[in-house]
Design a protein around this motif. Structure first.
Motif, mmCIF file in Angstrom:
data_model
loop_
_atom_site.group_PDB
_atom_site.id
_atom_site.type_symbol
_atom_site.label_atom_id
_atom_site.label_comp_id
_atom_site.label_asym_id
_atom_site.label_seq_id
_atom_site.Cartn_x
_atom_site.Cartn_y
_atom_site.Cartn_z
ATOM 1 N N GLU A 34 39.974 42.210 46.072
ATOM 2 C CA GLU A 34 39.499 41.810 44.742
ATOM 3 C C GLU A 34 39.881 42.829 43.683
ATOM 4 O OE1 GLU A 34 35.379 40.735 44.615
ATOM 5 O OE2 GLU A 34 35.569 39.442 46.372
ATOM 6 N N ALA A 35 39.755 44.104 44.011
ATOM 7 C CA ALA A 35 40.130 45.157 43.063
ATOM 8 C C ALA A 35 41.630 45.138 42.800
ATOM 9 C CB ALA A 35 39.698 46.527 43.579
ATOM 10 N N LEU A 36 42.416 44.954 43.861
ATOM 11 C CA LEU A 36 43.869 44.894 43.696
ATOM 12 C C LEU A 36 44.266 43.733 42.796
ATOM 13 C CD1 LEU A 36 45.057 45.559 47.351
ATOM 14 C CD2 LEU A 36 45.117 47.144 45.433
ATOM 15 N N ILE A 37 43.711 42.576 43.077
ATOM 16 C CA ILE A 37 44.055 41.392 42.290
ATOM 17 C C ILE A 37 43.608 41.561 40.846
ATOM 18 C CG2 ILE A 37 43.539 38.928 41.993
ATOM 19 C CD1 ILE A 37 43.446 38.822 45.128
ATOM 20 N N GLU A 38 42.412 42.104 40.638
ATOM 21 C CA GLU A 38 41.915 42.307 39.273
ATOM 22 C C GLU A 38 42.867 43.178 38.463
ATOM 23 O OE1 GLU A 38 38.347 44.539 36.883
ATOM 24 O OE2 GLU A 38 37.964 43.914 38.940
ATOM 25 N N ILE A 39 43.308 44.285 39.049
ATOM 26 C CA ILE A 39 44.179 45.199 38.327
ATOM 27 C C ILE A 39 45.580 44.622 38.176
ATOM 28 C CG2 ILE A 39 45.323 47.457 38.421
ATOM 29 C CD1 ILE A 39 42.736 48.505 39.752
ATOM 30 N N LEU A 40 46.147 44.120 39.260
ATOM 31 C CA LEU A 40 47.541 43.674 39.230
ATOM 32 C C LEU A 40 47.745 42.375 38.464
ATOM 33 C CD1 LEU A 40 48.553 44.580 42.876
ATOM 34 C CD2 LEU A 40 48.940 45.900 40.786
ATOM 35 N N ALA A 41 46.722 41.554 38.383
ATOM 36 C CA ALA A 41 46.872 40.265 37.710
ATOM 37 C C ALA A 41 46.430 40.284 36.249
ATOM 38 C CB ALA A 41 46.092 39.193 38.460
ATOM 39 N N SER A 42 45.667 41.285 35.836
ATOM 40 C CA SER A 42 45.115 41.250 34.480
ATOM 41 C C SER A 42 45.730 42.259 33.524
ATOM 42 C CB SER A 42 43.602 41.467 34.533
ATOM 43 O OG SER A 42 43.317 42.777 34.977
ATOM 44 N N ILE A 78 52.469 43.798 47.858
ATOM 45 C CA ILE A 78 52.270 44.631 46.676
ATOM 46 C C ILE A 78 53.457 45.568 46.491
ATOM 47 C CG2 ILE A 78 50.860 46.498 45.705
ATOM 48 C CD1 ILE A 78 48.439 45.055 47.008
ATOM 49 N N ASP A 79 53.937 46.165 47.575
ATOM 50 C CA ASP A 79 55.092 47.057 47.475
ATOM 51 C C ASP A 79 56.320 46.319 46.966
ATOM 52 O OD1 ASP A 79 53.637 49.223 48.307
ATOM 53 O OD2 ASP A 79 54.324 49.128 50.390
ATOM 54 N N ARG A 80 56.566 45.128 47.496
ATOM 55 C CA ARG A 80 57.716 44.345 47.032
ATOM 56 C C ARG A 80 57.543 43.982 45.563
ATOM 57 N NH1 ARG A 80 57.681 41.709 52.302
ATOM 58 N NH2 ARG A 80 56.112 40.344 51.423
ATOM 59 N N TRP A 81 56.314 43.633 45.176
ATOM 60 C CA TRP A 81 56.031 43.258 43.796
ATOM 61 C C TRP A 81 56.264 44.438 42.863
ATOM 62 C CZ3 TRP A 81 52.154 44.971 40.476
ATOM 63 C CH2 TRP A 81 52.016 44.222 39.299
ATOM 64 N N LYS A 82 55.820 45.628 43.281
ATOM 65 C CA LYS A 82 55.977 46.818 42.447
ATOM 66 C C LYS A 82 57.443 47.159 42.227
ATOM 67 C CE LYS A 82 53.765 50.415 43.590
ATOM 68 N NZ LYS A 82 53.092 51.500 44.260
ATOM 69 N N LYS A 83 58.287 46.887 43.216
ATOM 70 C CA LYS A 83 59.709 47.237 43.113
ATOM 71 C C LYS A 83 60.448 46.351 42.107
ATOM 72 C CE LYS A 83 59.890 49.234 47.644
ATOM 73 N NZ LYS A 83 60.326 49.124 49.029
#
Length: 85
Positions: A34-42, A78-83
């Protein structure tokens, strides 16, 4: 108490705080998705780029060792997304 934690967290820039929260969400057994999605999506694209630039410098040598030897499906995503930035 909680008031002390709030004051301590206010000392960080928003990007530094997000990096700390991402690290906390991934650290240890289990993942706080939930924390990951909150930060990465918002966050805005600019802020995500800033997080992407700062996050690796915030990781400890232990984190690098753990994350290089373990990869959950969410972590890999997440790693692939960050790249992409």
């Amino acid at each position: 108490g909680n008031f002390g934690k709030v004051l301590k967290n206010l000392l960080y820039s928003p990007v530094e705080y997000d990096c700390r929260e991402l690290r906390r969400a991934i650290r240890g057994a289990g993942t706080d998705e939930e924390a990951l999605i909150e930060i990465l999506a918002s966050r805005s694209k600019k802020r995500l780029q800033d997080i992407n630039n700062l996050y690796p410098s915030r990781k400890s040598p232990f984190d690098r060792l753990v994350f290089s030897s373990r990869c959950s499906s969410l972590q890999c995503s997440i790693d692939r997304w960050k790249k992409t930035f």
